[in-house]
Design a protein around this motif. Structure first.
Motif, PDB file in Angstrom:
ATOM      1  N   GLU A 124       0.785  -1.253   0.084  1.00 26.57           N
ATOM      2  CA  GLU A 124       0.003  -0.078   0.025  1.00 26.57           C
ATOM      3  C   GLU A 124       0.713   0.910   0.097  1.00 26.57           C
ATOM      4  O   GLU A 124       0.737   2.096  -0.667  1.00 26.57           O
ATOM      5  CB  GLU A 124      -0.755   0.037   1.216  1.00 26.57           C
ATOM      6  N   LEU A 125       1.816   1.078   0.599  1.00 26.50           N
ATOM      7  CA  LEU A 125       2.766   2.438   0.975  1.00 26.50           C
ATOM      8  C   LEU A 125       3.471   2.486  -0.451  1.00 26.50           C
ATOM      9  O   LEU A 125       3.647   3.855  -0.957  1.00 26.50           O
ATOM     10  CB  LEU A 125       3.877   2.159   1.969  1.00 26.50           C
ATOM     11  N   LEU A 126       4.098   1.478  -0.928  1.00 29.66           N
ATOM     12  CA  LEU A 126       4.771   1.697  -2.483  1.00 29.66           C
ATOM     13  C   LEU A 126       3.717   2.402  -3.352  1.00 29.66           C
ATOM     14  O   LEU A 126       4.166   2.950  -4.301  1.00 29.66           O
ATOM     15  CB  LEU A 126       5.358   0.235  -2.659  1.00 29.66           C
ATOM     16  N   ASP A 127       2.457   1.437  -3.457  1.00 32.59           N
ATOM     17  CA  ASP A 127       1.483   1.899  -4.298  1.00 32.59           C
ATOM     18  C   ASP A 127       1.298   3.412  -4.273  1.00 32.59           C
ATOM     19  O   ASP A 127       0.819   4.293  -5.390  1.00 32.59           O
ATOM     20  CB  ASP A 127       0.415   1.039  -4.543  1.00 32.59           C
ATOM     21  N   THR A 129       3.027   5.795  -3.332  1.00 31.99           N
ATOM     22  CA  THR A 129       4.222   6.392  -3.794  1.00 31.99           C
ATOM     23  C   THR A 129       4.298   6.434  -5.346  1.00 31.99           C
ATOM     24  O   THR A 129       4.289   7.425  -6.120  1.00 31.99           O
ATOM     25  CB  THR A 129       5.725   5.984  -3.126  1.00 31.99           C
ATOM     26  N   LEU A 130       4.046   5.554  -5.897  1.00 31.69           N
ATOM     27  CA  LEU A 130       4.022   5.477  -7.325  1.00 31.69           C
ATOM     28  C   LEU A 130       2.668   6.132  -7.994  1.00 31.69           C
ATOM     29  O   LEU A 130       3.117   6.564  -9.203  1.00 31.69           O
ATOM     30  CB  LEU A 130       3.797   3.930  -7.914  1.00 31.69           C
ATOM     31  N   ALA A 131       1.855   6.247  -7.233  1.00 31.72           N
ATOM     32  CA  ALA A 131       0.438   6.837  -7.759  1.00 31.72           C
ATOM     33  C   ALA A 131       1.046   8.601  -7.881  1.00 31.72           C
ATOM     34  O   ALA A 131       0.187   9.249  -8.610  1.00 31.72           O
ATOM     35  CB  ALA A 131      -0.446   6.781  -6.949  1.00 31.72           C
ATOM     36  N   ARG A 132       1.980   8.842  -7.053  1.00 32.96           N
ATOM     37  CA  ARG A 132       2.501  10.439  -7.067  1.00 32.96           C
ATOM     38  C   ARG A 132       3.608  10.613  -8.020  1.00 32.96           C
ATOM     39  O   ARG A 132       3.174  10.919  -9.256  1.00 32.96           O
ATOM     40  CB  ARG A 132       3.018  10.653  -5.731  1.00 32.96           C
ATOM     41  N   ASN A 133       4.624  10.083  -8.140  1.00 36.27           N
ATOM     42  CA  ASN A 133       5.845  10.282  -9.126  1.00 36.27           C
ATOM     43  C   ASN A 133       6.771   9.285  -9.198  1.00 36.27           C
ATOM     44  O   ASN A 133       7.712   9.279  -9.929  1.00 36.27           O
ATOM     45  CB  ASN A 133       6.168  11.558  -8.889  1.00 36.27           C
ATOM     46  N   GLY A 134       6.593   8.207  -8.281  1.00 36.17           N
ATOM     47  CA  GLY A 134       7.776   7.187  -8.433  1.00 36.17           C
ATOM     48  C   GLY A 134       8.873   7.544  -7.474  1.00 36.17           C
ATOM     49  O   GLY A 134       9.866   6.722  -7.556  1.00 36.17           O
ATOM     50  N   ALA A 402      14.582   6.328  -6.142  1.00 35.57           N
ATOM     51  CA  ALA A 402      13.809   6.430  -7.455  1.00 35.57           C
ATOM     52  C   ALA A 402      13.300   5.050  -7.697  1.00 35.57           C
ATOM     53  O   ALA A 402      14.110   4.204  -8.071  1.00 35.57           O
ATOM     54  CB  ALA A 402      14.637   6.850  -8.612  1.00 35.57           C
ATOM     55  N   LEU A 403      12.055   4.872  -7.509  1.00 39.34           N
ATOM     56  CA  LEU A 403      11.517   3.473  -7.628  1.00 39.34           C
ATOM     57  C   LEU A 403      11.418   2.790  -8.993  1.00 39.34           C
ATOM     58  O   LEU A 403      11.527   1.835  -9.291  1.00 39.34           O
ATOM     59  CB  LEU A 403      10.001   3.453  -6.951  1.00 39.34           C
ATOM     60  N   ASP A 404      11.311   3.715  -9.877  1.00 39.19           N
ATOM     61  CA  ASP A 404      10.976   3.137 -11.238  1.00 39.19           C
ATOM     62  C   ASP A 404      12.498   3.173 -12.006  1.00 39.19           C
ATOM     63  O   ASP A 404      12.570   2.407 -13.244  1.00 39.19           O
ATOM     64  CB  ASP A 404      10.213   3.965 -12.148  1.00 39.19           C
ATOM     65  N   GLY A 405      13.569   3.654 -11.333  1.00 39.82           N
ATOM     66  CA  GLY A 405      14.834   3.531 -11.965  1.00 39.82           C
ATOM     67  C   GLY A 405      15.124   4.168 -13.265  1.00 39.82           C
ATOM     68  O   GLY A 405      15.903   3.795 -14.170  1.00 39.82           O
TER      69      GLY A 405
END
Length: 405
Positions: A124-127, A129-134, A402-405
């Motif tokens: 949930e926390l990671l999702d 974050t991804l919903a914002r900007n990664g 940066a989660l999406d690298g």
């Protein structure tokens, strides 16, 4: 001051030391088995074997010596009373009795049943974050809310109002764990402890009327059965479990992610070989222990490293140094996620005070590191990291990713 052994002074509060204490630990290990530190008015042992010898012993108390408590107890009378009560429950026989009450909550089997919930909170926390900007500030947007939500759910204070309450003031408690914390930080920690204690008073009253399947209900039952003497004991136990339940685990997660990203070949290995995750967690705990230093006070004359430590004298043990002792760990400054003896680390100490939440901390590490490796194979730092201004605790204040690298 002792004149029969060497005196060595080294500061835990220097910026360079806090960024990388391990070269200093190694130098101390090479030169001394035991030495005297005037600033602490205590002995210090830096080597693994001697650290183990102290921690496994039973002729010690955990309550720090007078020099360590001067800052805390001089802050004000309220903090004085809180700290005295806090340490009272860490020594025998109270420690053994209260530990027996909560130990069944933190067994590997119980923690195993909680794995799904830990995974759900992390996703949930990671999702979000991804919903914002990664990009994410890992320490305060992932690690802190994850570990705080896990321990509050186990305790039984997991309503939305509790999430907001503990998120706002919980971190200040860490100031009470630092020997060298400035007075203002100790005061903030004391104020936080009072507020949290008051919240637990309310929860205890609620659980007396409506028990649930949570730890506070179990503690309330123990009091009714005479295994806990009063509400004061239960409240301090809750505060202690809350503090160590999130603070050290939060630091472990941050330290582990930073170590993995600093050794990309090891991060890639973790991604390619998910079966090594449990072993990798032990190695990350060894490599960057979230608690670097602890201490014991002798309750009678004891031989330590060939020196007689007299009753009432204090010994400081360098956990971070023991974890990098080349006498035990081959090439100890190298991160090796498949190190065969990584589980011998001292991060959870040893003996009667072995960390009650070790299984929970390791499980949160397994889930977090495996999830990041699986979901974000190109994970990277998005900006420089910053170490917190702490010495006893080893922790990052910032770890932008940066989660999406």
């Amino acid at each position: 001051m002792r004149t029969d052994i060497p005196t060595v002074d080294f500061a835990l509060d220097g910026r360079a030391f806090r960024a990388n204490p391990y070269p200093r630990y190694r130098a101390l290990q090479e030169e001394h088995r035991i030495f005297w530190h005037d600033g602490y008015a205590a002995y210090v042992v830096p080597r693994y074997a001697d650290v183990m010898d102290v921690l496994k012993g039973t002729r010690w108390k955990v309550r720090p010596g007078s020099r360590f408590l001067e800052r805390q107890l001089a802050a004000n009378e309220t903090v004085n009373q809180l700290m005295q009560g806090f340490y009272y429950f860490l020594d025998e026989p109270e420690h053994r009795r209260l530990r027996s009450i909560v130990s069944t909550t933190f067994t590997p089997r119980v923690v195993l049943n909680f794995r799904g919930r830990i995974q759900q909170i992390l996703d949930e926390l990671l999702d979000e974050t991804l919903a914002r900007n990664g990009t994410v500030e890992f320490m305060w947007e992932i690690s802190y809310p994850l570990t705080m939500r896990v321990i509050t759910e186990i305790l039984g204070v997991s309503e939305e109002k509790d999430h907001r309450f503990f998120a706002d003031i919980g971190h200040a408690l860490a100031g009470l764990l630092e020997w060298d914390a400035p007075v203002e930080r100790v005061l903030a920690g004391g104020e936080s402890m009072m507020q949290i204690s008051n919240r637990f008073v309310d929860v205890l009253e609620e659980r007396q009327q409506q028990p649930r399947d949570d730890l506070i209900s179990a503690l309330t039952k123990a009091r009714a059965e005479g295994r806990a003497s009063d509400s004061f004991e239960i409240i301090f136990m809750c505060v202690l479990l809350l503090t160590v339940g999130y603070e050290t685990t939060m630091n472990h997660l941050g330290n582990g992610v930073h170590a993995l990203l600093s050794h990309p070949e090891q991060f890639e290995r973790l991604r390619a070989e998910p079966d090594i995750v449990p072993q990798a967690v032990d190695e990350l705990l060894r490599f960057e222990a979230p608690v670097q230093v602890t201490s014991r006070v002798a309750v009678e004359d004891i031989d330590v490293a060939g020196t007689t430590v007299r009753e009432g004298e204090q010994v400081v043990v360098l956990l971070g140094g023991a974890n990098r002792d080349p006498r035990v760990f081959d090439d100890p400054d190298r991160l090796d996620l498949t190190r065969s003896n990584a589980a011998k680390h001292m991060t959870f100490v040893h003996g009667p005070h072995y960390c009650l939440g070790a299984a929970l901390a390791k499980t949160e590490g397994e889930i977090t590191f495996a999830t990041l490796a699986r979901r974000f194979p190109h994970l990277r730092q998005a900006a420089p990291h910053e170490w917190r201004d702490t010495a006893i605790l080893r922790s990052l204040d910032r770890l932008p990713l940066a989660l999406d690298g």
